[in-house]
Design a protein around this motif. Structure first.
Motif, mmCIF file in Angstrom:
data_model
loop_
_atom_site.group_PDB
_atom_site.id
_atom_site.type_symbol
_atom_site.label_atom_id
_atom_site.label_comp_id
_atom_site.label_asym_id
_atom_site.label_seq_id
_atom_site.Cartn_x
_atom_site.Cartn_y
_atom_site.Cartn_z
ATOM 1 N N GLY A 270 46.855 32.956 28.587
ATOM 2 C CA GLY A 270 48.183 33.449 28.636
ATOM 3 C C GLY A 270 48.425 33.879 30.003
ATOM 4 O O GLY A 270 49.389 33.527 30.636
ATOM 5 N N PHE A 271 47.404 34.632 30.628
ATOM 6 C CA PHE A 271 47.608 35.287 32.230
ATOM 7 C C PHE A 271 47.575 34.040 32.967
ATOM 8 O O PHE A 271 48.092 34.103 33.989
ATOM 9 N N LYS A 272 46.638 32.937 32.727
ATOM 10 C CA LYS A 272 46.689 31.819 33.535
ATOM 11 C C LYS A 272 47.940 31.184 33.475
ATOM 12 O O LYS A 272 48.389 30.661 34.544
ATOM 13 N N ILE A 273 48.605 31.101 32.356
ATOM 14 C CA ILE A 273 49.748 30.467 32.443
ATOM 15 C C ILE A 273 50.979 31.010 33.092
ATOM 16 O O ILE A 273 51.754 30.599 33.818
ATOM 17 N N LEU A 274 50.970 32.581 32.986
ATOM 18 C CA LEU A 274 52.002 33.383 33.448
ATOM 19 C C LEU A 274 51.894 33.781 34.864
ATOM 20 O O LEU A 274 52.946 33.663 35.878
ATOM 21 N N TYR A 275 50.513 33.977 35.017
ATOM 22 C CA TYR A 275 50.368 34.583 36.463
ATOM 23 C C TYR A 275 49.294 33.894 37.482
ATOM 24 O O TYR A 275 48.968 34.298 38.451
ATOM 25 N N SER A 276 48.722 32.735 36.907
ATOM 26 C CA SER A 276 47.590 31.825 37.492
ATOM 27 C C SER A 276 46.628 32.816 38.135
ATOM 28 O O SER A 276 45.784 32.366 38.991
ATOM 29 N N LYS A 277 46.191 33.588 37.130
ATOM 30 C CA LYS A 277 45.107 34.470 37.355
ATOM 31 C C LYS A 277 44.463 34.903 36.059
ATOM 32 O O LYS A 277 45.104 34.605 35.043
ATOM 33 N N THR A 278 43.026 34.931 36.166
ATOM 34 C CA THR A 278 42.581 35.596 34.879
ATOM 35 C C THR A 278 42.913 37.261 34.755
ATOM 36 O O THR A 278 43.466 37.772 35.663
ATOM 37 N N VAL A 279 42.724 37.532 33.443
ATOM 38 C CA VAL A 279 43.290 38.989 33.305
ATOM 39 C C VAL A 279 42.519 39.914 34.301
ATOM 40 O O VAL A 279 43.206 40.905 34.757
ATOM 41 N N ASN A 280 41.126 39.848 34.623
ATOM 42 C CA ASN A 280 40.645 40.761 35.570
ATOM 43 C C ASN A 280 41.045 40.539 36.935
ATOM 44 O O ASN A 280 41.322 41.518 37.780
ATOM 45 N N GLU A 281 41.496 39.446 37.261
ATOM 46 C CA GLU A 281 42.111 38.958 38.649
ATOM 47 C C GLU A 281 43.355 39.475 38.550
ATOM 48 O O GLU A 281 43.682 40.457 39.763
ATOM 49 N N TYR A 282 44.179 39.606 37.347
ATOM 50 C CA TYR A 282 45.249 40.076 37.617
ATOM 51 C C TYR A 282 45.318 41.826 37.795
ATOM 52 O O TYR A 282 46.283 42.199 38.802
ATOM 53 N N ILE A 283 44.651 42.478 36.941
ATOM 54 C CA ILE A 283 44.453 43.827 37.066
ATOM 55 C C ILE A 283 43.999 44.216 38.534
ATOM 56 O O ILE A 283 44.461 45.201 39.083
#
Length: 343
Positions: A270-283
């Motif tokens: 989901g994070f890859k689809i929405l934000y093009s990042k892994t969860v940890n990369e997003y945080i």
């Protein structure tokens, strides 16, 4: 708003009319037709490639300077279209008295309007749109020996056999990184001649099979790890609020999984689809953006900021801040102060 009228559903005729409307320069090689345009209407490329048994590929990589409505004004039966957006978004309507439907990035979409419906796509303004259409002309495909239509679910069997276009159909399914990856490979084929044609055809059939499989899984309500539903996307959107509210804490993927009710694998997809990042990369990116805001708008020391965003080590914070912005936090604050003094 601009309006383009297309008076054919036959892929080659439709492509030629699009070229005429957008004033593109046409190139043809190995069965592919590609036109490129860069003018007051926008810029980009549109490609079509026909295959046997009524199957063809039509893809767009375009940016238009105005919101543009493309209307298919024809009595011809529209092909069944398998649509996948790799970048941007698209709106669709086949009934002028109802609102447009949003087609979203990475969502598996299948449409087949009824014969007398006015198929309309609304292309956004100043938005790079990358979208693929796999089009199937029913009566041609049904002539194919071993077409295996009967192995599809009842809904699709009736759709393929509806050669009069009596009933319209629209499927907005799950979001799939697997299909997105295959589309990327399709658009990165650099061979020439027969190798190119065979490679494109093979990838097209693989993508089509994945889109059919997603439809089957969606209708059967199967939970597939590499696909994600609209409802799960909504939960991930809400999860970002939780992350922001708890940014000073140690937020692990297991905590987020428990909070959202989604598995760690679903969260990563989901994070890859929405934000093009892994969860940890997003945080991490969110922590850095907040820290930059603190440096700019507060008198908190760097150590206090590190504590406020939930990072344990000041040296680690300085390291990732430098990697992101090519400047150390202390130098960034000095730079801001010097700028304020000079103004």
């Amino acid at each position: 708003m601009r309006q383009l009228i297309i008076r054919s559903s036959e892929p080659n005729a439709m492509f030629s009319q699009l070229q005429s409307c957008l004033k593109g320069e046409l190139k043809e090689a190995w069965g592919e037709r590609v036109f490129t345009f860069d003018n007051e209407l926008g810029k980009g490329t549109i490609r079509t490639l026909p295959f046997s048994w009524g199957i063809s590929l039509l893809d767009f990589d375009i940016t238009l300077t105005d919101e543009t409505k493309i209307i298919f004004d024809t009595q011809e039966l529209s092909p069944i279209e398998f649509i996948f957006i790799s970048k941007g978004f698209l709106k669709y309507n086949d009934n002028p008295i109802v609102d447009y439907t949003n087609f979203e990035k990475f969502q598996n979409i299948i449409i087949s309007p009824a014969r007398n419906a006015q198929k309309t796509f609304l292309f956004p303004k100043n938005e790079n749109l990358k979208v693929n259409f796999i089009q199937i002309i029913r009566d041609e495909y049904l002539k194919k020996e071993n077409n295996n239509i009967s192995y599809l679910n009842d809904l699709l069997v009736s759709l393929f056999n509806d050669t009069n276009g009596d009933v319209g159909y629209q499927h907005r399914g799950s979001f799939s990184l697997r299909i997105a990856d295959e589309i990327k490979q399709l658009n990165n084929v650099h061979d020439s001649g027969i190798l190119r044609t065979l490679s494109l055809e093979g990838r097209l059939y693989l993508i089509l099979s994945l889109q059919l499989l997603e439809h089957h899984n969606f209708e059967e309500k199967m939970n597939i790890p590499e696909a994600i539903s609209k409802e799960e996307i909504t939960r991930i959107h809400k999860l970002t609020e939780y992350i922001l509210e708890h940014i000073s804490e140690n937020i692990s993927i297991n905590i987020l999984s428990s909070e959202s009710g989604l598995s760690p694998k679903k969260l990563q997809v989901g994070f890859k689809i929405l934000y093009s990042k892994t969860v940890n990369e997003y945080i991490r990116q969110l922590k850095l953006e907040i820290s930059r805001d603190y440096l700019k708008n507060t008198d908190l020391s760097v150590s206090e900021i590190v504590y406020a965003i939930g990072i344990k080590s000041r040296s680690y914070f300085s390291k990732i801040f430098f990697e992101a912005y090519e400047i150390l936090p202390t130098e960034y604050r000095k730079q801001l102060k010097n700028k304020n003094v000079s103004t």
